[in-house]
Motif scaffolding. Structure first.
Motif, PDB file in Angstrom:
ATOM      1  N   LYS A  42      -6.783 -34.335   2.877  1.00 36.16           N
ATOM      2  CA  LYS A  42      -7.881 -34.795   2.038  1.00 36.16           C
ATOM      3  C   LYS A  42      -8.353 -33.619   1.184  1.00 36.16           C
ATOM      4  CE  LYS A  42      -9.712 -38.544   4.891  1.00 36.16           C
ATOM      5  NZ  LYS A  42     -10.929 -39.084   5.567  1.00 36.16           N
ATOM      6  N   VAL A  43      -8.419 -33.844  -0.115  1.00 38.61           N
ATOM      7  CA  VAL A  43      -8.746 -32.781  -1.052  1.00 38.61           C
ATOM      8  C   VAL A  43      -9.870 -33.252  -1.957  1.00 38.61           C
ATOM      9  CG1 VAL A  43      -7.878 -31.238  -2.851  1.00 38.61           C
ATOM     10  CG2 VAL A  43      -6.350 -31.993  -1.018  1.00 38.61           C
TER      11      VAL A  43
ATOM     12  N   LYS B 113     -12.075 -27.510  -4.113  1.00 39.81           N
ATOM     13  CA  LYS B 113     -13.070 -26.977  -3.184  1.00 39.81           C
ATOM     14  C   LYS B 113     -12.529 -26.840  -1.763  1.00 39.81           C
ATOM     15  CE  LYS B 113     -16.572 -29.720  -3.629  1.00 39.81           C
ATOM     16  NZ  LYS B 113     -17.953 -30.229  -3.477  1.00 39.81           N
ATOM     17  N   HIS B 114     -11.948 -27.904  -1.257  1.00 36.50           N
ATOM     18  CA  HIS B 114     -11.607 -27.897   0.165  1.00 36.50           C
ATOM     19  C   HIS B 114     -10.368 -28.760   0.393  1.00 36.50           C
ATOM     20  CE1 HIS B 114     -12.237 -27.429   4.436  1.00 36.50           C
ATOM     21  NE2 HIS B 114     -12.231 -28.740   4.616  1.00 36.50           N
ATOM     22  N   VAL B 115      -9.497 -28.268   1.280  1.00 34.28           N
ATOM     23  CA  VAL B 115      -8.328 -29.015   1.732  1.00 34.28           C
ATOM     24  C   VAL B 115      -8.516 -29.285   3.215  1.00 34.28           C
ATOM     25  CG1 VAL B 115      -5.825 -29.018   1.988  1.00 34.28           C
ATOM     26  CG2 VAL B 115      -6.869 -27.944  -0.017  1.00 34.28           C
ATOM     27  N   ASP B 116      -8.739 -30.551   3.555  1.00 33.43           N
ATOM     28  CA  ASP B 116      -9.056 -30.935   4.932  1.00 33.43           C
ATOM     29  C   ASP B 116      -7.789 -31.393   5.632  1.00 33.43           C
ATOM     30  OD1 ASP B 116     -10.368 -31.509   7.225  1.00 33.43           O
ATOM     31  OD2 ASP B 116     -11.332 -33.347   6.520  1.00 33.43           O
ATOM     32  N   LEU B 117      -7.509 -30.794   6.806  1.00 30.77           N
ATOM     33  CA  LEU B 117      -6.346 -31.144   7.611  1.00 30.77           C
ATOM     34  C   LEU B 117      -6.800 -31.728   8.944  1.00 30.77           C
ATOM     35  CD1 LEU B 117      -4.289 -27.867   7.084  1.00 30.77           C
ATOM     36  CD2 LEU B 117      -4.008 -30.004   5.855  1.00 30.77           C
ATOM     37  N   ASN B 118      -5.952 -32.567   9.537  1.00 29.82           N
ATOM     38  CA  ASN B 118      -6.278 -33.080  10.864  1.00 29.82           C
ATOM     39  C   ASN B 118      -6.016 -32.013  11.922  1.00 29.82           C
ATOM     40  OD1 ASN B 118      -3.452 -33.087  11.344  1.00 29.82           O
ATOM     41  ND2 ASN B 118      -3.278 -35.138  10.486  1.00 29.82           N
ATOM     42  N   GLU B 119      -6.474 -32.268  13.138  1.00 30.32           N
ATOM     43  CA  GLU B 119      -6.408 -31.255  14.194  1.00 30.32           C
ATOM     44  C   GLU B 119      -4.970 -30.916  14.566  1.00 30.32           C
ATOM     45  OE1 GLU B 119      -8.712 -32.526  17.485  1.00 30.32           O
ATOM     46  OE2 GLU B 119     -10.635 -32.463  16.400  1.00 30.32           O
TER      47      GLU B 119
END
Length: 271
Positions: free
Chosen positions: A84-85, A162-168
């Motif tokens: 998610k970006v 701004k942000h690159v969201d990764l899963n655990e």
């Protein structure tokens, strides 16, 4: 008497209302796109603007830089990683005429275009590039958006991821990969150090082999270092050449070693 003044009062109110509707004041950062009977007649401002009531209409346009927050987008990278970006787009209107006539709701149009461009551009890159080459990706996004919004009279000043969201699970996989990379680098550095040390030892051996006295001095230096140690056991290497010379001398000095064997070269005795 009072009733006779009522029509004049009504007329005065209407005149004031018409004057108020025809007067516009635009700030320094604002421009007004004027339409006369529905047709575009020009851009006015800043300052005091007079419009013909009912016949002319004006649309205000803000020329300041606008900060547009692009919502988080679900993106599948080129190496099939789901992320998610979100990003931020900085833009401003440079041509009020095009911004009003060529596109409906230019802010909403720019926002939707930024979202689709973010998904399409980042989907062509691997996850490592998203994390390590943000400057390049920001420049690519800025150029693509600026080229597409040029016909709208909009200038894209900058785009920032701004942000690159990764899963655990992906975060743990990246952590293991980073640890493995660090271990690989440590082993390479250790092997390189051993290689350099071996080269230096070869050079030292060649230098010592050129002069036997140098080897003897090296032995004495090592013995001096061991003598300063408080250990009760001292292991000191003895050169093989010294032992060979010692054994050779002892064999030469042994009794009967140089005399000929019995019965040869001497007459025997009779019983």
């Amino acid at each position: 008497m009072i009733f006779a003044l009522v029509p004049y009062a009504v007329i005065a109110v209407l005149v004031v209302a018409l004057v108020l509707t025809s007067v516009r004041i635009l700030r320094e950062y604002e421009r007004g796109v004027v339409f006369t009977l529905g047709r575009y007649t020009g851009v006015k401002g800043p300052g005091l603007i007079l419009l013909v009531p009912i016949i002319q209409q004006m649309v205000r346009v803000d020329l300041r830089t606008i900060v547009l927050d692009v919502p988080s987008q679900d993106i599948i990278s080129h190496d099939n990683v789901s992320v998610k970006v979100n990003a931020v787009v900085y833009f401003r209107v440079v041509d009020p005429n095009k911004a009003i006539i060529q596109v409906e709701h230019y802010m909403q149009a720019t926002s939707q275009l930024a979202q689709t461009t973010l998904r399409s551009v980042l989907g062509k890159h691997d996850l490592d590039e998203m994390l390590s080459e943000r400057d390049k990706l920001n420049a690519d996004l800025q150029q693509i958006l600026d080229r597409q919004t040029d016909n709208w009279g909009i200038k894209i000043a900058n785009v920032e991821i701004k942000h690159v969201d990764l899963n655990e699970n992906m975060v743990r996989a990246i952590a293991r990969q980073a640890e493995a990379e660090r271990n690989r680098r440590a082993r390479i550095i250790n092997a390189e150090g051993e290689h350099q040390a071996a080269e230096r030892l070869v050079e030292a051996a060649r230098t010592l082999a050129a002069l036997p006295e140098a080897m003897q001095l090296r032995f004495l230096s090592t013995l001096y270092d061991i003598a300063n140690d408080r250990s009760s056991t001292v292991v000191f290497p003895v050169p093989i050449d010294l032992l060979r010379d010692l054994f050779t001398r002892r064999a030469a000095d042994a009794p009967g070693a140089a005399s000929p064997p019995f019965g040869k070269g001497e007459p025997g005795t009779s019983s």
